[in-house]
Write a protein that holds these residues in place. Sequence first.
Motif, mmCIF file in Angstrom:
data_model
loop_
_atom_site.group_PDB
_atom_site.id
_atom_site.type_symbol
_atom_site.label_atom_id
_atom_site.label_comp_id
_atom_site.label_asym_id
_atom_site.label_seq_id
_atom_site.Cartn_x
_atom_site.Cartn_y
_atom_site.Cartn_z
ATOM 1 N N ALA A 148 0.891 -1.211 -0.007
ATOM 2 C CA ALA A 148 0.053 0.039 0.108
ATOM 3 C C ALA A 148 0.796 1.290 -0.004
ATOM 4 C CB ALA A 148 -1.062 0.013 1.308
ATOM 5 N N TRP A 149 1.986 1.158 0.807
ATOM 6 C CA TRP A 149 2.644 2.479 0.580
ATOM 7 C C TRP A 149 3.269 2.643 -0.752
ATOM 8 C CZ3 TRP A 149 6.320 3.710 5.177
ATOM 9 C CH2 TRP A 149 5.712 3.820 6.339
ATOM 10 N N ALA A 150 3.802 1.611 -1.372
ATOM 11 C CA ALA A 150 4.305 1.643 -2.769
ATOM 12 C C ALA A 150 3.350 2.161 -3.475
ATOM 13 C CB ALA A 150 4.612 0.218 -3.083
ATOM 14 N N GLU A 151 1.820 1.930 -3.328
ATOM 15 C CA GLU A 151 0.882 2.891 -4.382
ATOM 16 C C GLU A 151 0.700 4.038 -3.959
ATOM 17 O OE1 GLU A 151 -0.435 1.365 -6.987
ATOM 18 O OE2 GLU A 151 1.270 -0.230 -6.703
ATOM 19 N N LEU A 152 1.238 4.736 -2.959
ATOM 20 C CA LEU A 152 0.867 6.283 -2.684
ATOM 21 C C LEU A 152 1.384 7.003 -3.786
ATOM 22 C CD1 LEU A 152 1.647 6.123 1.219
ATOM 23 C CD2 LEU A 152 -0.589 6.428 0.030
ATOM 24 N N SER A 153 0.902 8.203 -3.879
ATOM 25 C CA SER A 153 1.503 9.038 -5.127
ATOM 26 C C SER A 153 3.010 9.334 -4.969
ATOM 27 C CB SER A 153 0.529 10.392 -5.088
ATOM 28 O OG SER A 153 0.870 11.138 -6.079
ATOM 29 N N ASP A 154 3.319 9.595 -4.083
ATOM 30 C CA ASP A 154 5.040 9.950 -3.960
ATOM 31 C C ASP A 154 5.815 8.881 -4.357
ATOM 32 O OD1 ASP A 154 4.303 8.710 -1.613
ATOM 33 O OD2 ASP A 154 5.860 9.759 -0.695
ATOM 34 N N ALA A 155 5.303 7.534 -4.103
ATOM 35 C CA ALA A 155 6.203 6.585 -4.354
ATOM 36 C C ALA A 155 6.137 6.146 -5.854
ATOM 37 C CB ALA A 155 5.775 5.162 -3.627
ATOM 38 N N LYS A 156 4.894 6.328 -6.509
ATOM 39 C CA LYS A 156 4.867 6.157 -7.839
ATOM 40 C C LYS A 156 5.427 7.473 -8.878
ATOM 41 C CE LYS A 156 0.989 3.625 -9.070
ATOM 42 N NZ LYS A 156 -0.423 3.459 -9.246
ATOM 43 N N THR A 157 5.204 8.550 -8.255
ATOM 44 C CA THR A 157 5.804 9.705 -9.326
ATOM 45 C C THR A 157 6.588 10.669 -8.725
ATOM 46 O OG1 THR A 157 4.028 11.186 -7.976
ATOM 47 C CG2 THR A 157 3.173 9.635 -9.665
ATOM 48 N N ALA A 158 7.284 10.468 -7.398
ATOM 49 C CA ALA A 158 8.297 11.388 -7.185
ATOM 50 C C ALA A 158 9.743 11.167 -7.544
ATOM 51 C CB ALA A 158 8.435 11.474 -5.524
ATOM 52 N N ALA A 159 10.238 12.443 -7.795
ATOM 53 C CA ALA A 159 11.894 11.788 -8.565
ATOM 54 C C ALA A 159 12.390 11.140 -7.430
ATOM 55 C CB ALA A 159 12.371 13.337 -8.412
ATOM 56 N N VAL A 160 13.450 10.418 -7.925
ATOM 57 C CA VAL A 160 14.073 9.389 -6.894
ATOM 58 C C VAL A 160 15.152 10.257 -6.050
ATOM 59 C CG1 VAL A 160 13.880 7.657 -8.573
ATOM 60 C CG2 VAL A 160 15.934 8.761 -8.860
ATOM 61 N N ALA A 161 15.648 11.116 -6.420
ATOM 62 C CA ALA A 161 16.893 11.916 -5.638
ATOM 63 C C ALA A 161 16.616 12.222 -4.227
ATOM 64 C CB ALA A 161 17.152 13.299 -6.298
ATOM 65 N N PRO A 162 15.419 12.359 -3.624
ATOM 66 C CA PRO A 162 15.018 12.581 -2.287
ATOM 67 C C PRO A 162 15.299 11.283 -1.606
ATOM 68 C CG PRO A 162 13.527 13.925 -3.483
ATOM 69 C CD PRO A 162 14.201 13.167 -4.539
#
Length: 247
Positions: A168-182
């Motif tokens: 479920a955490w991997a389906e949150l928006s940040d996990a699916k769309t955020a840049a990897v740098a952070p």
Amino acid sequence: MYESLGYTVAASFSEGHKKAPWGVALGVGVEPFCDLPSRMLGACITGKGSLFPASANYFLPSAKIVGIMSNLDENDLKYPLGRYTAPATISPEQRGLWIEEMAKLPANLSKAVAGLSNNQLDTPYRPGGWTVRQVVHHLPDSHMQSYTRFRLALTENSPVIKPYEEGAWAELSDAKTAAVAPSLALIDGLHTRFVLLLNSMTNADFAKTFRHPELGERRLDWTLGLYAWHCLHHVAHITNLRSRQGW
């Protein structure tokens, strides 16, 4: 046979490649994505009292000089190192090797995703699996949980920990769309602190435990091995995808 870091490497290359396998893994003549065991046709590493038990087989990082993987089934893609199995006895030397793998993760992960485009980051590492982006974001999510569990176990008497729903955490928006740098920066800082903690721990500390509501009591030395495996496991997802795709 080739030996390094306690592994015995059994080469099964064609005659022209017999001298290549461990050199390839260490970047002799070709730059691998990172220096870690991951599945590849041609060379098999059998654990020899090193990172993982002798009952499991591990494979060198793939490189174009040797060839691209083929005919891998779903389980090969999902568990490129096999499932984690701890040795019957975990020695201080074993723990030291595992801590080294924990220390290597930030550099290995950064190298594994270096130069990937957004489209490539959004490619699943296997059919039906997480994208590369989700894998990168999962690592700090997961390792923050582990870091907290270590600190709880070191300061409380076998505390009951709270699991989390990693899918479920991997389906949150940040996990699916955020840049990897952070997340790369997060895993760098987190593992700096985590390794400092691990290196400060005594034999008695590693014998301490926490309780998982479903899995029961877990020792910290066993858990260290799990997360050393976890580092290699997910970086191999990315590097193996790159090899198959020719990226």
